[in-house]
Design a protein around this motif. Structure first.
Motif, PDB file in Angstrom:
ATOM      1  N   MET A   1       0.850  -1.195   0.000  1.00 40.20           N
ATOM      2  CA  MET A   1       0.000   0.000   0.000  1.00 40.20           C
ATOM      3  C   MET A   1       0.878   1.235   0.000  1.00 40.20           C
ATOM      4  SD  MET A   1      -3.094   0.637   2.595  1.00 40.20           S
ATOM      5  CE  MET A   1      -4.459   1.642   2.106  1.00 40.20           C
TER       6      MET A   1
ATOM      7  N   GLY B   1      -6.220  -3.261  -3.298  1.00 42.12           N
ATOM      8  CA  GLY B   1      -5.044  -2.409  -3.313  1.00 42.12           C
ATOM      9  C   GLY B   1      -5.416  -0.943  -3.366  1.00 42.12           C
TER      10      GLY B   1
ATOM     11  N   LEU C   1       0.235  -0.632  -9.590  1.00 42.87           N
ATOM     12  CA  LEU C   1      -0.933  -1.179  -8.900  1.00 42.87           C
ATOM     13  C   LEU C   1      -1.766  -2.015  -9.875  1.00 42.87           C
ATOM     14  CD1 LEU C   1      -2.757  -1.365  -6.393  1.00 42.87           C
ATOM     15  CD2 LEU C   1      -3.876   0.748  -7.163  1.00 42.87           C
TER      16      LEU C   1
ATOM     17  N   GLY D   1      -9.045  -1.797  -7.118  1.00 42.26           N
ATOM     18  CA  GLY D   1      -7.941  -0.907  -6.824  1.00 42.26           C
ATOM     19  C   GLY D   1      -8.370   0.539  -6.842  1.00 42.26           C
TER      20      GLY D   1
END
Length: 467
Positions: free
Chosen positions: A1, A32, A46, A175
């Protein structure tokens, strides 16, 4: 993170960072998050971590693409993410609206490709990507462009269809990228509406305390901490939010993320939504402000609903245990037939079908009603203490909304006085969730409490017009 808070946005402690990390572990759909300053360049990494080997489809409008579209594309390219097609960019004017026709456009744009949508936008584009991806059976990623809603990390999309805006079931983003520098450059209107959406968590917490004490819906202490723990800090600087100060915007954005993750952990919007939200939902179901340019935002309506809820709580907490009259409550119970007719007289048939179910499911009488009021009497000292500590004074909410640049009076969103007063009764009908509106209905005094509010000594009686 990812967290890149530099010294200009340093929080008092690192507890918020730890809280978000913990919340992400218990989220059921979001896997995420990149949050902080300068994190746009982490969008690509990501994406590849969440969707290895997948292509991307970027959607935005002209305004959101201008805000950060090029850095997002550069980050995807740097991470080796291939675009399945050219970005789908909607016009920036008129304002993109949360209607199902646009969701269908997004869905059909994405359908031919084995790819993941990467939406660049605030609440509306996020919701279109959310629902379109859900209907295709896919995950998606959102890059936030404004701290405008509490639903970035939440399931469900507020989309209008056939003239009615309701929350439709769909999964939260897998995400999320929230760059504070981008949020600080967003139009004030969007930051102000995000503040209005978040502040309702205060009276929503009191509604949950009430439901907990009455044995209706127990509080999950972990989920409660996700929302309520950072909430007041997130709301502490409305002037700073209005001025676009990084620290104030960062805290607001973090509070919004936590709200969505809490809803995932609880599999319900209870941690983030109470009677104040029901005011907004009522007006949205009636189509109010949806045809404006720009459309009337959810958070502006929620903010006024928050004042309405806090004002009603203020009247309720002035009561004494002797005011809880069982005989009066029993005499005030309406028949199912009466309630159904009343609901159908208030709403369009599509809305009424669900509202009738909610009202009848919440209706209590006889031994069940007497037991509830007896428990209320027994628990009143505790309820009064816990809720008094939880709530903000309605004048305080008014002042905060005014400071951040949000509407703080119903006339500011073109809700006339009679309609506003009637919303106290309609809002009770549209959700099954137990709130301040329901205990007053059970006691047979909702009419009386609203009359007090609008009387010469009541909060709204003294605030007949905006300042």
């Amino acid at each position: 993170m990812g967290y890149n808070l530099d010294e200009t946005v340093t929080l008092k402690e690192d507890s918020m960072t730890k809280l978000i990390e913990q919340a992400l572990k218990t989220a059921t759909q979001t896997r995420g998050i990149e949050f902080g300053q300068g994190v746009l360049d982490k969008t690509g990494s990501l994406f590849t971590r969440l969707f290895p080997g997948k292509k991307a489809l970027v959607i935005a409008d002209e305004n959101t693409f201008k805000a950060c579209g090029e850095p997002v594309l550069a980050s995807l390219q740097a991470a080796g993410v291939e675009l399945a097609d050219q970005p789908k960019i909607f016009p920036g004017s008129p304002t993109l609206y949360a209607d199902y026709d646009t969701t269908s456009v997004v869905r059909e744009y994405a359908r031919p490709f084995d790819a993941i949508i990467c939406s660049i936008g605030s609440g509306t584009l996020n919701d279109h990507a959310k629902l379109a991806s859900h209907e295709l059976g896919r995950e998606y990623l959102n890059v936030c462009t404004a701290a405008s809603v509490d639903g970035f990390a939440a399931f469900g999309a507020s989309i209008s269809r056939d003239g009615f805006k309701i929350t439709r079931d769909c999964a939260a983003p897998a995400g999320l990228v929230m760059d504070i520098d981008v949020l600080c450059q967003a139009p004030l209107r969007l930051t102000a509406t995000g503040y209005g959406d978040l502040i309702e968590k205060v009276p929503a917490g009191a509604d949950w305390i009430l439901s907990d004490e009455l044995g209706i819906e127990p509080i999950d202490e972990y989920v409660w901490s996700l929302v309520q723990g950072p909430l007041l800090d997130s709301l502490a600087d409305p002037d700073g939010c209005r001025a676009g100060k990084a620290e104030a915007i960062a805290k607001l954005g973090e509070g919004q993320i936590m709200s969505g993750l809490a809803m995932q952990a609880h599999n319900s919007s209870r941690p983030a939504s109470g009677a104040g939200h029901q005011f907004s939902h009522t007006w949205e179901m009636e189509g109010h402000g949806l045809d404006w340019e720009p459309p009337l935002t959810h958070g502006f309506k929620v903010g006024i609903g928050t004042i309405a809820s806090c004002a009603l709580w203020q009247e309720f907490l002035r009561l004494d245990v002797n005011d809880f009259d069982v005989e009066r409550a029993e005499a005030a119970v309406k028949t199912p037939e009466y309630l159904e007719a009343r609901v159908r007289g208030c709403f369009d048939p599509i809305i009424a079908e669900q509202a009738v179910k909610h009202v009848l499911n919440k209706r209590v009488e006889g031994a069940q009603l007497r037991a509830r009021i007896d428990l209320l009497k027994e628990k009143w000292p505790t309820i009064k203490e816990r809720c008094s500590s939880q709530l903000l004074d309605p004048q305080d909410v008014w002042n905060r909304l005014k400071a951040v640049g949000a509407p703080y009076h119903p006339e500011m969103i073109k809700i006339d006085w009679d309609r506003f007063r009637t919303t106290y009764f309609k809002a009770q009908m549209i959700r099954s969730r137990y709130t301040i509106l329901d205990i007053l209905t059970d006691l047979g005094v909702l009419d009386q409490m609203v009359y007090r509010l609008f009387g010469p000594k009541g909060f709204w009686g003294q605030h007949r017009h905006a300042e």
